[in-house]
Design an enzyme around this catalytic site. Structure first.
Site, PDB file in Angstrom:
ATOM      1  N   ARG A   1       0.849  -1.183   0.000  1.00  0.00           N
ATOM      2  CA  ARG A   1       0.000   0.000   0.000  1.00  0.00           C
ATOM      3  C   ARG A   1       0.893   1.246   0.000  1.00  0.00           C
ATOM      4  NH1 ARG A   1      -3.461  -2.687  -1.563  1.00  0.00           N
ATOM      5  NH2 ARG A   1      -5.551  -3.038  -0.725  1.00  0.00           N
TER       6      ARG A   1
ATOM      7  N   GLU B   1      -3.789   7.400  -5.482  1.00  0.00           N
ATOM      8  CA  GLU B   1      -3.967   6.592  -6.686  1.00  0.00           C
ATOM      9  C   GLU B   1      -5.232   7.078  -7.376  1.00  0.00           C
ATOM     10  OE1 GLU B   1      -3.875   2.424  -5.823  1.00  0.00           O
ATOM     11  OE2 GLU B   1      -1.865   2.540  -4.985  1.00  0.00           O
TER      12      GLU B   1
ATOM     13  N   HIS C   1      -0.884   0.002  -9.823  1.00  0.00           N
ATOM     14  CA  HIS C   1      -1.552  -0.920  -8.887  1.00  0.00           C
ATOM     15  C   HIS C   1      -2.113  -2.147  -9.629  1.00  0.00           C
ATOM     16  CE1 HIS C   1      -3.734  -1.062  -4.741  1.00  0.00           C
ATOM     17  NE2 HIS C   1      -3.424  -2.286  -5.176  1.00  0.00           N
TER      18      HIS C   1
HETATM   19  C1  DGY Z   1      -5.559  -6.015  -2.926  1.00  0.00           C
HETATM   20  O1  DGY Z   1      -6.227  -7.010  -3.237  1.00  0.00           O
HETATM   21  O2  DGY Z   1      -5.581  -5.518  -1.812  1.00  0.00           O
HETATM   22  C2  DGY Z   1      -4.674  -5.444  -3.982  1.00  0.00           C
HETATM   23  O3  DGY Z   1      -4.072  -4.293  -3.632  1.00  0.00           O
HETATM   24  C3  DGY Z   1      -5.376  -5.370  -5.302  1.00  0.00           C
HETATM   25  O4  DGY Z   1      -5.384  -6.684  -5.721  1.00  0.00           O
END
Ligand code: DGY
Length: 320
Positions: free
Chosen positions: A237, A266, A285
């Site tokens: 993240r 984002e 992402h």
């Molecule tokens: C998640 O699943 O948390 C990712 O960041 C996106 O697949």
């Protein structure tokens, strides 16, 4: 039939599964549902199927009302959900771990290699006609073999990355606030302190959820402690990184390069200073973005909704 709000276009299999027993209010679009529309749509609904772009907080839960039974996110991460607020209201929360682990680990290794071996610079050079002749030291990068790779967080994805890297002839070390000696031993990964992870690693790859404890974990102090040749990879993240500190570290040569699949915000605006840096490879992402994995995530999120509506244990519940 119970009413379920679906906040984005998702793979058809998931919609079909839900339609068998639910009355769907479906935001059938690639664009995010406007917040105001979402707040109106959730009124009186029994379940919400959403993505990491939708914040689940008191505002949304109050707008939905007391009949809401389940909130299901098509993501493993759930930092966008106030889980405590859901628990207080007896609302089950589902997410999609496991099905995306290997796909996310593969992208992590790809990003690590792309950053170390300067792939995007090479691709740009070919496209821009800057490839003049073979030159001994042009676009030279860093070897992964015989390096030390530090893994922050030996959970599902961190462990999968360790497993994949075991074929690359590198030394693997990890730090985790909750060490797992048995797993580490089976993977041949050495446990080290946070300080040693920073100072010993040639590559640091981070696999930790975003929480109050991990927010800005990678800050100016952390980058200062790393090797000047270190490469930092983040597929978890954006919030765990202080991006201003990262920018300074990259510009001032405190670390060599960074590969990011996640950022704050984002999407990252194209005029963000990090985007201009050659030693920063940024992806939008996409760590879990394989066709098969996204389908599995979509279906699992649907199954979580159906179980929640039935008052049954969710196949993949978030626990507080
Ligand atoms: C998640 O699943 O948390 C990712 O960041 C996106 O697949």
């Amino acid at each position: 039939m119970p009413k379920v709000v679906v906040t984005r276009r998702v793979p058809e299999e998931a919609i079909q599964r839900l339609q068998e027993s639910c009355d769907l209010q479906y935001w059938d679009s690639e664009d995010a549902i406007p917040r105001q529309t979402l707040l109106e749509w959730v009124k009186g609904c029994d379940g919400i199927y959403l993505l990491l772009t939708e914040k689940v907080n008191d505002e949304l839960l109050n707008a939905a009302g007391p009949q809401l039974k389940v909130v299901s996110t098509m993501s493993v991460g759930y930092d966008h959900i106030d889980v405590a607020a859901c628990v207080r209201r007896n609302i089950a929360v589902g997410h999609t771990p496991d099905v995306l682990t290997k796909t996310t680990a593969e992208l992590t290794v790809a990003l690590l290699l792309a950053t170390a071996r300067r792939l995007s610079e090479g691709i740009d050079a070919v496209r821009n006609g800057e490839w003049s002749t073979w030159q001994p030291m042009w676009l030279t990068g860093q070897d992964l073999h015989e390096s030390t790779v530090g893994i922050m967080g030996l959970g599902r994805i961190g462990a999968a990355v360790a497993r994949m890297l075991s074929g690359f002839d590198c030394k693997l070390i990890y730090f985790d606030p909750y060490p797992n000696p048995k797993l580490a031993e089976s993977l041949g990964v050495e446990y080290v302190s946070w300080e040693d992870l920073l100072s010993r690693s040639d590559f640091i790859t981070t696999h930790t959820p975003l929480t109050n404890e991990t927010r800005h974990l990678f800050n100016a102090d952390a980058f200062r402690r790393m090797k000047k040749t270190a490469i930092f990879i983040n597929t978890s993240r954006g919030g765990i990184v202080d991006q201003d500190a990262l920018y300074n570290a990259l510009v001032n040569g405190e670390i060599l390069a960074a590969g990011l699949d996640v950022t704050t915000p984002e999407p990252l605006p194209a005029d963000n200073p990090l985007v201009s840096l050659k030693n920063c490879v940024i992806l939008p992402h996409i760590a879990s973005a394989s066709v098969a994995t996204r389908r599995k995530m979509a279906v699992l999120a649907a199954e979580n909704v159906l179980a929640g509506l039935a008052g049954a244990p969710l196949p993949s519940a978030v626990k507080l």
